[in-house]
Design an enzyme around this catalytic site. Structure first.
Site, mmCIF file in Angstrom:
data_model
loop_
_atom_site.group_PDB
_atom_site.id
_atom_site.type_symbol
_atom_site.label_atom_id
_atom_site.label_comp_id
_atom_site.label_asym_id
_atom_site.label_seq_id
_atom_site.Cartn_x
_atom_site.Cartn_y
_atom_site.Cartn_z
ATOM 1 N N ASP A 161 0.838 -1.194 0.000
ATOM 2 C CA ASP A 161 0.000 0.000 0.000
ATOM 3 C C ASP A 161 0.880 1.253 0.000
ATOM 4 O O ASP A 161 2.077 1.208 0.282
ATOM 5 C CB ASP A 161 -0.889 0.028 1.243
ATOM 6 C CG ASP A 161 -1.812 -1.175 1.335
ATOM 7 O OD1 ASP A 161 -2.219 -1.689 0.276
ATOM 8 O OD2 ASP A 161 -2.112 -1.602 2.465
ATOM 9 N N ASP A 183 -1.075 -2.735 -3.819
ATOM 10 C CA ASP A 183 -2.367 -3.272 -3.399
ATOM 11 C C ASP A 183 -3.346 -2.120 -3.300
ATOM 12 O O ASP A 183 -3.961 -1.727 -4.273
ATOM 13 C CB ASP A 183 -2.231 -4.022 -2.081
ATOM 14 C CG ASP A 183 -3.550 -4.638 -1.620
ATOM 15 O OD1 ASP A 183 -4.396 -4.909 -2.485
ATOM 16 O OD2 ASP A 183 -3.722 -4.835 -0.408
ATOM 17 N N ASP A 187 -5.168 2.376 2.859
ATOM 18 C CA ASP A 187 -5.871 1.305 3.558
ATOM 19 C C ASP A 187 -5.985 1.704 5.025
ATOM 20 O O ASP A 187 -4.982 1.729 5.757
ATOM 21 C CB ASP A 187 -5.085 -0.005 3.436
ATOM 22 C CG ASP A 187 -5.958 -1.171 2.989
ATOM 23 O OD1 ASP A 187 -7.174 -0.976 2.884
ATOM 24 O OD2 ASP A 187 -5.415 -2.262 2.757
ATOM 25 N N ARG A 234 -13.163 1.062 -5.000
ATOM 26 C CA ARG A 234 -12.826 1.596 -3.671
ATOM 27 C C ARG A 234 -12.436 3.080 -3.778
ATOM 28 O O ARG A 234 -11.314 3.467 -3.476
ATOM 29 C CB ARG A 234 -11.702 0.799 -3.016
ATOM 30 C CG ARG A 234 -12.032 -0.672 -2.845
ATOM 31 C CD ARG A 234 -10.916 -1.415 -2.131
ATOM 32 N NE ARG A 234 -11.211 -2.845 -2.066
ATOM 33 C CZ ARG A 234 -10.362 -3.765 -1.614
ATOM 34 N NH1 ARG A 234 -9.163 -3.407 -1.166
ATOM 35 N NH2 ARG A 234 -10.704 -5.045 -1.582
#
Length: 657
Positions: A161, A183, A187, A234
């Site tokens: 991330d 990724d 997050d 997302r």
């Protein structure tokens, strides 16, 4: 200065009196409302603050490394060391830092601010990682990029991330660019609380921004003015958030791979309560959607070229019951967000006094030696009775009062030269280069009328640095109020003073620095004499320097009797023959207090050997006489603000106005 005159000043006007006098002169100095309005039109409106907003501002707020040392890092080892330290730090990332091994974590501990220098701070191939229990972290003005592993589009193999945090609280993620990671870009997981994510860019990625991954419903998050472009899903997705407030976000250029389900904008999952306001969706599939168990309220957004779900049900919550916020029109969002999101050149480090640091000196001490980008010390309104020293090792400081008027923020002390010498008497000393002071009053309130001392010089300000700027400042004192100097005789330092106020009686504007005073008010204070109340200037210009003091487009005022004040005298420190005063007063209004023979000798040195002149002055104190050298028109074209200040580097601080 070494000479002392025994007659005393009879009365010192209070700050209110001074302010009223200055305001009464505004029109004469062309500083009226029209001029100010025109100046304001040219001033860019920056869409950022150095204070966290939204949920990150609640429950004690998010201040990051405020109160700690400021450090600048250029390599991974230094970044990792300071980020993981127990004590608070403001960590400035200068240039690109490539993290090794590829995809590795940089652990960020509590009470840290990590901020890019200008718009060039980058973390490449690495992740900022906040472990459980971490709190009070600010991450701003960075680009975090390029830990993507070819072929791992879904991030199933790597977990690289840009920023990852688990069970943290009070975090502000602001004005960053996240792109092409392994990724997720951002997050935020496992019951993290009091988070604000603002003015970031999420680009060139699959899973942009995920929140939650917990069955608990605790997280409170504000997400505003972010730009999601070239992303797939997302944007964000929010899993079991107690409160998710999304406003003024811009979603555009969504990845179009034909996926009918996992390509979407915002998703309220689980039991999330989400409010979306005045966002802009352009070319987005499923702009906003909600699980049946979630609540989603949408109002005011614009949808352009969109398809798919636009769910809205339930009542969610009222964000204004938690905090106030500025809501921009949805139609303005593309322009605002594309311009102001991501790293910004003008975002820097601001140290607040007394909010972050108890004193001005403590804030100065926190500035790193040799810092390459300006650091602002924002001083709240109040009276700060303490001395301040900005050493030569700490350049590029902006000292700024935050009140409505310069008289709101006063730095004052009361030391005379009898105790510590002339330099030691100074309330504020600036030895560093490239220092700017704005909206402040500097004062030495030693009362020379109350005591008899040999050394009654009492400086409000002494500078020895180069490229010093004072804007909208006041200098209050009696003898030797303002000294603009240089490290040694044949070193030229430059000082620019504009829209300011200076008061004193004996030699109260003096020194050897090249100094321009423009559009300002100079008040010559009466000491109760009918014949000699003092001297405005006492220059000690190096003979090799053609430019000493220039007072231009200003106004000199005085409560002294007519014909009782000198414009200046030549100061030769220690009898130095190579210190030959240069003073030009031009285009300035002079009061009746100025003598018809306004220049005088000093310590055996004749004023006629100095470089004194006037040009095109006005007022009752400007009447021509045989003892008033006047500059010719041809020379006047040479002795300008630009020529005084340009030096060998073309310095032009006046051009910023």
């Amino acid at each position: 200065m070494t000479q002392h005159l025994h007659s005393k000043r009879l009365q010192r006007p209070g700050y209110g009196t001074v302010l009223a006098a200055v305001l009464g002169l505004v029109a004469a100095l062309s500083l009226g409302a029209i001029g100010q309005a025109k100046a304001a039109e040219k001033t860019p409106v920056d869409r950022w603050s150095d204070r966290a907003h939204g949920f990150a501002s609640l429950a004690g707020g998010t201040t990051g490394g405020a109160g700690g040392k400021v450090v600048t890092v250029t390599d991974q080892a230094a970044l990792a060391t300071y980020a993981a330290a127990e004590e608070p730090y403001v960590i400035r990332v200068s240039g690109a830092i490539a993290v090794e091994p590829f995809g590795s974590d940089i652990v960020v501990a509590s009470n840290k601010t990590i901020i890019g220098v200008g718009d060039t701070g980058e973390i490449v191939h690495g992740e900022l990682h906040l472990n459980p229990g971490t709190h009070n972290v600010i991450i701003r003005n960075l680009t975090i990029r390029d830990s993507y592993v070819e072929g791992d589009w879904d991030g199933k193999t790597t977990d690289f991330d840009a920023i990852q945090m688990d069970t943290v609280d009070h975090v502000w993620i602001d004005h960053n660019r996240f792109t092409h990671m392994g990724d997720g870009l951002l997050d935020i997981r496992k019951d993290s609380r009091y988070i604000t994510v603002s003015y970031n860019q999420f680009t060139n990625h699959n899973k942009a921004f995920g929140i939650g991954w917990t069955t608990n419903v605790l997280t409170e998050m504000t997400i505003d003015h972010n730009w999601f472009r070239g992303t797939k899903q997302r944007n964000p997705s929010a899993d079991n958030l107690a409160y998710a407030h999304l406003y003024n976000n811009y979603l555009s250029s969504q990845v179009a791979d034909g996926d009918p389900v996992w390509t979407y904008g915002n998703w309220a999952r689980g039991r999330t309560k989400m409010v979306i306001e005045n966002s802009y969706y352009d070319g987005v599939q499923h702009p906003y959607q909600a699980d049946a168990t979630a609540e989603l309220v949408q109002r005011g957004s614009i949808l352009r070229n969109t398809t798919g779900r636009t769910d809205a049900w339930g009542t969610a919550f009222d964000p204004r019951s938690f905090y106030d916020y500025r809501l921009d029109p949805a139609a303005a969002v593309p322009s605002l967000v594309s311009r102001f999101s991501g790293p910004q050149q003008r975002i820097g480090v601001t140290l607040h006094v007394p909010g972050d640091y108890p004193t001005v000196q403590a804030a100065v001490d926190a500035v790193p030696d040799g810092n390459a980008v300006p650091v602002t010390i924002a001083v709240a309104p109040g009276t700060y009775r303490a001395k301040v020293y900005i050493p030569a090792t700490k350049p590029r400081i902006v000292l700024q009062g935050t009140g409505h008027d310069r008289s709101d923020t006063v730095i004052v002390y009361d030391t005379p030269a009898e105790y510590g010498g002339s330099t030691g008497s100074a309330t504020v000393r600036i030895a560093a280069n490239d220092v700017t002071a704005r909206h402040l009053t500097f004062s030495n309130d030693f009362d020379e009328a109350a005591v008899e001392l040999k050394g009654e010089q009492a400086l409000a300000m002494k500078t020895t640095g180069d490229r010093i700027v004072f804007e909208d400042t006041a200098f209050l004192g009696n003898q030797d109020t303002l000294m603009t100097d240089s490290p040694k005789l044949d070193v030229i330092s430059r000082v620019y003073i504009r829209d300011s106020y200076i008061e004193g009686d004996v030699d109260f504007v003096y020194g050897r620095a090249t100094t321009v005073i423009e559009r300002s008010v100079i008040r010559a204070l009466s000491r109760g004499s009918d014949s000699n109340n003092g001297y405005i200037t006492a220059a000690s210009t190096w003979t090799g320097n053609p430019y000493g003091f220039l007072i231009t487009r200003s106004k000199i005022v005085s409560d002294a009797p007519d014909q009782s004040f000198h414009l200046g005298r030549p100061w030769h420190p220690g009898g130095e023959p190579a210190a030959v005063a240069q003073v030009l007063i031009r285009d300035t209004e002079l009061p009746a207090a100025v003598k018809s023979s306004p220049w005088t000798d000093m310590s055996g040195f004749s004023w006629k050997d100095a470089r004194f002149a006037e040009y095109r002055n006005s007022g009752p104190g400007a009447a021509p006489s045989a003892d008033r050298p006047q500059l010719g028109a041809a020379d006047a074209r040479t002795y300008t603000v630009a020529n005084y200040l340009k030096g060998t580097d073309g310095w032009a601080p006046y051009a910023r106005h």
